[in-house]
Design a protein around this motif. Sequence first.
Motif, short mmCIF file in Angstrom:
data_model
loop_
_atom_site.label_atom_id
_atom_site.label_comp_id
_atom_site.label_asym_id
_atom_site.label_seq_id
_atom_site.Cartn_x
_atom_site.Cartn_y
_atom_site.Cartn_z
N ARG A 102 0.83 -1.20 0.00
CA ARG A 102 0.00 0.00 0.00
C ARG A 102 0.87 1.26 0.00
O ARG A 102 0.66 2.18 -0.77
N ASP A 103 1.86 1.29 0.88
CA ASP A 103 2.72 2.46 1.05
C ASP A 103 4.17 2.09 0.81
O ASP A 103 4.52 0.90 0.76
N PRO A 104 5.06 3.07 0.67
CA PRO A 104 6.48 2.76 0.46
C PRO A 104 7.07 2.03 1.66
O PRO A 104 6.63 2.18 2.79
N VAL A 105 8.09 1.22 1.38
CA VAL A 105 8.86 0.53 2.42
C VAL A 105 10.21 1.23 2.55
O VAL A 105 10.81 1.61 1.54
N ALA A 106 10.67 1.42 3.78
CA ALA A 106 11.94 2.10 4.01
C ALA A 106 13.05 1.45 3.19
O ALA A 106 13.22 0.22 3.27
N PRO A 107 13.81 2.22 2.41
CA PRO A 107 14.88 1.64 1.58
C PRO A 107 15.87 0.80 2.39
O PRO A 107 16.34 -0.24 1.91
N ALA A 108 16.20 1.22 3.61
CA ALA A 108 17.14 0.45 4.43
C ALA A 108 16.57 -0.92 4.79
O ALA A 108 17.31 -1.89 4.91
N LEU A 109 15.24 -0.99 4.97
CA LEU A 109 14.61 -2.26 5.28
C LEU A 109 14.61 -3.19 4.07
O LEU A 109 14.88 -4.39 4.18
N VAL A 110 14.35 -2.63 2.89
CA VAL A 110 14.42 -3.42 1.66
C VAL A 110 15.84 -3.96 1.47
O VAL A 110 16.04 -5.13 1.13
N ALA A 111 16.83 -3.11 1.72
CA ALA A 111 18.22 -3.53 1.57
C ALA A 111 18.58 -4.64 2.55
O ALA A 111 19.31 -5.59 2.21
N ALA A 112 18.07 -4.55 3.80
CA ALA A 112 18.35 -5.59 4.79
C ALA A 112 17.75 -6.92 4.38
O ALA A 112 18.37 -7.98 4.56
N ARG A 113 16.56 -6.90 3.81
CA ARG A 113 15.94 -8.13 3.34
C ARG A 113 16.72 -8.74 2.18
O ARG A 113 16.91 -9.96 2.11
N GLU A 114 17.14 -7.88 1.26
CA GLU A 114 17.91 -8.38 0.12
C GLU A 114 19.23 -8.99 0.58
O GLU A 114 19.68 -10.01 0.04
N ALA A 115 19.86 -8.38 1.58
CA ALA A 115 21.11 -8.93 2.11
C ALA A 115 20.90 -10.29 2.74
O ALA A 115 21.81 -11.12 2.79
N ALA A 116 19.67 -10.54 3.22
CA ALA A 116 19.33 -11.83 3.81
C ALA A 116 18.89 -12.85 2.77
O ALA A 116 18.60 -14.00 3.11
N GLY A 117 18.81 -12.43 1.51
CA GLY A 117 18.46 -13.36 0.44
C GLY A 117 17.01 -13.29 -0.02
O GLY A 117 16.58 -14.11 -0.83
#
Length: 439
Positions: free
Chosen positions: A63-78
């Motif tokens: 619905r709304d934007p997700v914090a870029p740092a949170l997206v990056a943390a998820r991507e770092a986790a795979g």
Amino acid sequence: MNEPCQARTGAVLFGSFDAERRWRPEGLASLPQLADPGADRLVACMDEALFAAAEPGDLLITRDPVAPALVAAREAAGYTCEHHHTGGTHPGPDADADVEHRLLANAGLLRRIGGFARLHPYAVLPATGALADLTGHATDVPGGEQVVRVNGKAWSSLLAARHGLPGAGRVVRSAAELAEAVRSYVEPGHSVVLVKDSYGVAGRGTFEVTSERRLARLVAHLRRQEDRGLAVEFVVQPLYDRVADFSSHLLINPDGSWRLLGVQHLANSGYRHEMSGPVPHALVGDLRRPAHPEVMELVARSLAEEGYLGPVCVDSMVLRDGTWIPILEVNARMSMGGLNLRLDNRVREHGLRSHLWQEDVTIHDGFDVDHLLKLLREEGLLYEGGSGAGVLLLVGGALVAPRGRLVCAALCPPDAFPRLRAATRTVAASAGIPLARAA
């Protein structure tokens, strides 16, 4: 709106987590409850957690934007997938619109959805069918009327009663029937009786009857609504002396076949989900009279006969005397336990298990999600893939002052979960979000 030049692959994940509120038919009487203006704000951003069910090549729309740092943390986790949101957080006429209606008004995202092979909505709402039709996914979702019917607590209670299963609630359709049903449970010795709204969720729509005086007030409240022409539909059950709760997760296929995806241990705070995690094998393996597989077959077959397809969560419980209540509630949608099961499946090859939990926190002025992630990383608590234990922050948008919700998954050996959760709470408090209540 499909893209015929390319073979469609991948799935689109999206959805509104307040599905029960949007399913609730007009004209139904309601239970007394205190208004919680902050609850809707928190639920509106829970769709961030749907990344847990996404695979590389899928599209997640929040619905709304997700914090870029949170997206990056998820991507770092795979956890990688394409991600879009429905269009900012500015106030406007669609500020309270569900995700589905926002998507229907976004031509660009509709075209993008049409390029994917499947729709995986969190739940099928009234607007989901129109969205599916417009994007070439009409066969991916069941009809809206069937979805509303099978998600009512009345449907699952009547199913359990029809097959003589223990613990089936009584469906009442008048204030007088409700009073009689409550008293029928009090007389054998139940001191607390629950009255549940057929479309209530997370404790919103559950009323505890603890005395004749409280019952009289409830009956008077409902009779006033009956006098205005509103219909009564509630489920009445005693408050059971439970020792364990668990949820079984199914997938109903378009041809009516089904499969059991897994079982999750479930813990609640009051009537709201608090934790999902691995279930002791002995718990489900010892469920007899009727056997667990037989009950799941009954639920799956009954849902398929109603025309439902898609994910299902069946809540059950074991009582102190050893009785198990096989169908406490049927949720024909995705669920927090189902999302945790997906996380669990991803990390089991590394010898880890997933434990998803959520709890209320107080948000201090100046709090920043980026800072919380930085502290978790510095303390070695942030999950970064592979076999190293750690925590994933599932929802950032719920961490907004003055009161929010911390939603995390601890990916670790089962015996490490209490320590990892305690360490995460300590770091969160140092970042400006202490617990708002006792654990």
